[in-house]
Design a protein around this motif. Structure first.
Motif, PDB file in Angstrom:
ATOM      1  N   ASN A  16       0.804  -1.218   0.000  1.00  0.00           N
ATOM      2  CA  ASN A  16       0.000   0.000   0.000  1.00  0.00           C
ATOM      3  C   ASN A  16       0.838   1.270   0.000  1.00  0.00           C
ATOM      4  OD1 ASN A  16      -2.327  -1.523   0.046  1.00  0.00           O
ATOM      5  ND2 ASN A  16      -2.474  -1.510   2.263  1.00  0.00           N
ATOM      6  N   SER A  17       2.152   1.156   0.245  1.00  0.00           N
ATOM      7  CA  SER A  17       2.958   2.367   0.373  1.00  0.00           C
ATOM      8  C   SER A  17       3.574   2.818  -0.943  1.00  0.00           C
ATOM      9  CB  SER A  17       4.072   2.145   1.400  1.00  0.00           C
ATOM     10  OG  SER A  17       4.999   1.209   0.914  1.00  0.00           O
ATOM     11  N   THR A  18       3.363   2.099  -2.019  1.00  0.00           N
ATOM     12  CA  THR A  18       3.926   2.539  -3.293  1.00  0.00           C
ATOM     13  C   THR A  18       3.184   3.771  -3.787  1.00  0.00           C
ATOM     14  OG1 THR A  18       2.468   1.117  -4.578  1.00  0.00           O
ATOM     15  CG2 THR A  18       4.592   0.181  -3.931  1.00  0.00           C
ATOM     16  N   ASN A  19       3.896   4.591  -4.496  1.00  0.00           N
ATOM     17  CA  ASN A  19       3.305   5.823  -5.032  1.00  0.00           C
ATOM     18  C   ASN A  19       2.704   5.622  -6.405  1.00  0.00           C
ATOM     19  OD1 ASN A  19       3.985   7.312  -2.791  1.00  0.00           O
ATOM     20  ND2 ASN A  19       6.012   7.778  -3.573  1.00  0.00           N
ATOM     21  N   MET A  20       2.722   4.390  -6.895  1.00  0.00           N
ATOM     22  CA  MET A  20       2.183   4.121  -8.220  1.00  0.00           C
ATOM     23  C   MET A  20       0.678   3.948  -8.148  1.00  0.00           C
ATOM     24  SD  MET A  20       5.067   1.463  -9.613  1.00  0.00           S
ATOM     25  CE  MET A  20       4.052   0.988 -10.967  1.00  0.00           C
ATOM     26  N   PRO A  21      -0.032   4.423  -9.147  1.00  0.00           N
ATOM     27  CA  PRO A  21      -1.474   4.182  -9.199  1.00  0.00           C
ATOM     28  C   PRO A  21      -1.749   2.685  -9.322  1.00  0.00           C
ATOM     29  CG  PRO A  21      -0.802   5.767 -10.872  1.00  0.00           C
ATOM     30  CD  PRO A  21       0.435   5.235 -10.247  1.00  0.00           C
ATOM     31  N   PRO A  22      -2.883   2.204  -8.856  1.00  0.00           N
ATOM     32  CA  PRO A  22      -3.162   0.774  -8.871  1.00  0.00           C
ATOM     33  C   PRO A  22      -3.152   0.149 -10.259  1.00  0.00           C
ATOM     34  CG  PRO A  22      -4.964   2.003  -7.844  1.00  0.00           C
ATOM     35  CD  PRO A  22      -3.923   2.979  -8.271  1.00  0.00           C
ATOM     36  N   GLN A  23      -3.428   0.910 -11.318  1.00  0.00           N
ATOM     37  CA  GLN A  23      -3.484   0.326 -12.656  1.00  0.00           C
ATOM     38  C   GLN A  23      -2.094   0.126 -13.257  1.00  0.00           C
ATOM     39  OE1 GLN A  23      -4.624   3.375 -11.946  1.00  0.00           O
ATOM     40  NE2 GLN A  23      -3.952   4.844 -13.468  1.00  0.00           N
ATOM     41  N   MET A  24      -1.042   0.602 -12.621  1.00  0.00           N
ATOM     42  CA  MET A  24       0.316   0.462 -13.142  1.00  0.00           C
ATOM     43  C   MET A  24       1.005  -0.725 -12.481  1.00  0.00           C
ATOM     44  SD  MET A  24       0.725   2.984 -15.302  1.00  0.00           S
ATOM     45  CE  MET A  24       2.442   3.310 -15.428  1.00  0.00           C
ATOM     46  N   PHE A  70       3.251  -2.542 -40.871  1.00  0.00           N
ATOM     47  CA  PHE A  70       3.408  -3.566 -39.846  1.00  0.00           C
ATOM     48  C   PHE A  70       4.095  -3.007 -38.602  1.00  0.00           C
ATOM     49  CE2 PHE A  70       6.091  -6.777 -37.833  1.00  0.00           C
ATOM     50  CZ  PHE A  70       5.117  -7.674 -37.417  1.00  0.00           C
ATOM     51  N   LYS A  71       5.148  -2.226 -38.808  1.00  0.00           N
ATOM     52  CA  LYS A  71       5.880  -1.645 -37.673  1.00  0.00           C
ATOM     53  C   LYS A  71       4.992  -0.678 -36.890  1.00  0.00           C
ATOM     54  CE  LYS A  71       9.972  -1.768 -40.417  1.00  0.00           C
ATOM     55  NZ  LYS A  71      10.932  -0.957 -41.136  1.00  0.00           N
ATOM     56  N   SER A  72       4.191   0.100 -37.592  1.00  0.00           N
ATOM     57  CA  SER A  72       3.269   1.022 -36.913  1.00  0.00           C
ATOM     58  C   SER A  72       2.237   0.258 -36.098  1.00  0.00           C
ATOM     59  CB  SER A  72       2.549   1.906 -37.938  1.00  0.00           C
ATOM     60  OG  SER A  72       3.446   2.722 -38.602  1.00  0.00           O
ATOM     61  N   GLN A  73       1.731  -0.815 -36.670  1.00  0.00           N
ATOM     62  CA  GLN A  73       0.763  -1.644 -35.948  1.00  0.00           C
ATOM     63  C   GLN A  73       1.400  -2.261 -34.709  1.00  0.00           C
ATOM     64  OE1 GLN A  73      -0.796  -4.852 -38.275  1.00  0.00           O
ATOM     65  NE2 GLN A  73      -2.254  -5.486 -36.711  1.00  0.00           N
ATOM     66  N   MET A  74       2.627  -2.748 -34.839  1.00  0.00           N
ATOM     67  CA  MET A  74       3.331  -3.343 -33.706  1.00  0.00           C
ATOM     68  C   MET A  74       3.579  -2.304 -32.614  1.00  0.00           C
ATOM     69  SD  MET A  74       4.535  -6.126 -32.461  1.00  0.00           S
ATOM     70  CE  MET A  74       4.489  -7.138 -33.905  1.00  0.00           C
ATOM     71  N   TYR A  75       3.975  -1.098 -33.013  1.00  0.00           N
ATOM     72  CA  TYR A  75       4.188  -0.005 -32.064  1.00  0.00           C
ATOM     73  C   TYR A  75       2.897   0.270 -31.288  1.00  0.00           C
ATOM     74  CZ  TYR A  75       4.826   4.754 -30.348  1.00  0.00           C
ATOM     75  OH  TYR A  75       4.874   5.862 -29.543  1.00  0.00           O
ATOM     76  N   ASN A  76       1.791   0.404 -32.008  1.00  0.00           N
ATOM     77  CA  ASN A  76       0.509   0.691 -31.370  1.00  0.00           C
ATOM     78  C   ASN A  76       0.076  -0.445 -30.444  1.00  0.00           C
ATOM     79  OD1 ASN A  76       0.193   3.216 -32.551  1.00  0.00           O
ATOM     80  ND2 ASN A  76      -0.731   2.331 -34.380  1.00  0.00           N
ATOM     81  N   THR A  81      -0.843  -2.290 -25.014  1.00  0.00           N
ATOM     82  CA  THR A  81      -0.607  -3.324 -24.013  1.00  0.00           C
ATOM     83  C   THR A  81      -0.115  -2.705 -22.715  1.00  0.00           C
ATOM     84  OG1 THR A  81      -0.089  -4.953 -25.710  1.00  0.00           O
ATOM     85  CG2 THR A  81       0.678  -5.430 -23.491  1.00  0.00           C
ATOM     86  N   LEU A  82       0.757  -1.732 -22.818  1.00  0.00           N
ATOM     87  CA  LEU A  82       1.258  -1.074 -21.615  1.00  0.00           C
ATOM     88  C   LEU A  82       0.180  -0.235 -20.940  1.00  0.00           C
ATOM     89  CD1 LEU A  82       4.802  -0.028 -22.798  1.00  0.00           C
ATOM     90  CD2 LEU A  82       4.215  -1.796 -21.144  1.00  0.00           C
ATOM     91  N   LYS A  83      -0.712   0.337 -21.722  1.00  0.00           N
ATOM     92  CA  LYS A  83      -1.802   1.123 -21.144  1.00  0.00           C
ATOM     93  C   LYS A  83      -2.812   0.239 -20.436  1.00  0.00           C
ATOM     94  CE  LYS A  83      -2.027   4.913 -24.457  1.00  0.00           C
ATOM     95  NZ  LYS A  83      -2.903   5.513 -25.480  1.00  0.00           N
ATOM     96  N   SER A  84      -3.028  -0.947 -20.964  1.00  0.00           N
ATOM     97  CA  SER A  84      -4.051  -1.842 -20.458  1.00  0.00           C
ATOM     98  C   SER A  84      -3.452  -2.827 -19.473  1.00  0.00           C
ATOM     99  CB  SER A  84      -4.687  -2.606 -21.630  1.00  0.00           C
ATOM    100  OG  SER A  84      -5.467  -3.668 -21.145  1.00  0.00           O
ATOM    101  N   ASP A  85      -3.994  -2.882 -18.294  1.00  0.00           N
ATOM    102  CA  ASP A  85      -3.524  -3.811 -17.273  1.00  0.00           C
ATOM    103  C   ASP A  85      -4.094  -5.201 -17.492  1.00  0.00           C
ATOM    104  OD1 ASP A  85      -3.722  -4.222 -13.749  1.00  0.00           O
ATOM    105  OD2 ASP A  85      -1.940  -4.263 -14.982  1.00  0.00           O
ATOM    106  N   LYS A  86      -5.206  -5.311 -18.219  1.00  0.00           N
ATOM    107  CA  LYS A  86      -5.886  -6.592 -18.396  1.00  0.00           C
ATOM    108  C   LYS A  86      -5.042  -7.588 -19.153  1.00  0.00           C
ATOM    109  CE  LYS A  86     -10.338  -4.328 -18.486  1.00  0.00           C
ATOM    110  NZ  LYS A  86     -11.455  -3.939 -19.328  1.00  0.00           N
TER     111      LYS A  86
END
Length: 89
Positions: A16-24, A70-76, A81-86
């Protein structure tokens, strides 16, 4: 028994003491790997943009455009993936 209770209390404190938001909930290795992958993709996309203006062969230009897509799609995909915790649970 008392040691286990203290240990549980300490674990709860550290969680509970971490400063990171729960979704990270990404670990350090995941972030470093993602940084390396994104950096490589950005470099490859920049290189594609530099070379595209000099390509004269239509077939080669078509190949480059497909690779760029393809590279643009992979980047996105990596960024989403990093934005989504699921996806990492």
């Amino acid at each position: 028994m008392q040691f286990q209770n203290q240990n549980q209390g300490q674990n709860q404190y550290f969680q509970n003491s971490t400063n990171m938001p729960p979704q990270m909930n990404h670990g350090g290795h995941e972030i470093f790997d993602a940084h390396e992958a994104v950096g490589g993709l950005v470099g490859a996309l920049e290189q594609s943009l530099f070379y595209e203006q000099h390509i004269q062969d239509p077939e080669l230009k078509s190949i480059l455009q497909r690779h760029k897509s393809f590279k643009s799609q992979m980047y996105n995909t990596i960024i989403e993936t990093l934005k989504s915790d699921k996806t990492l649970r």
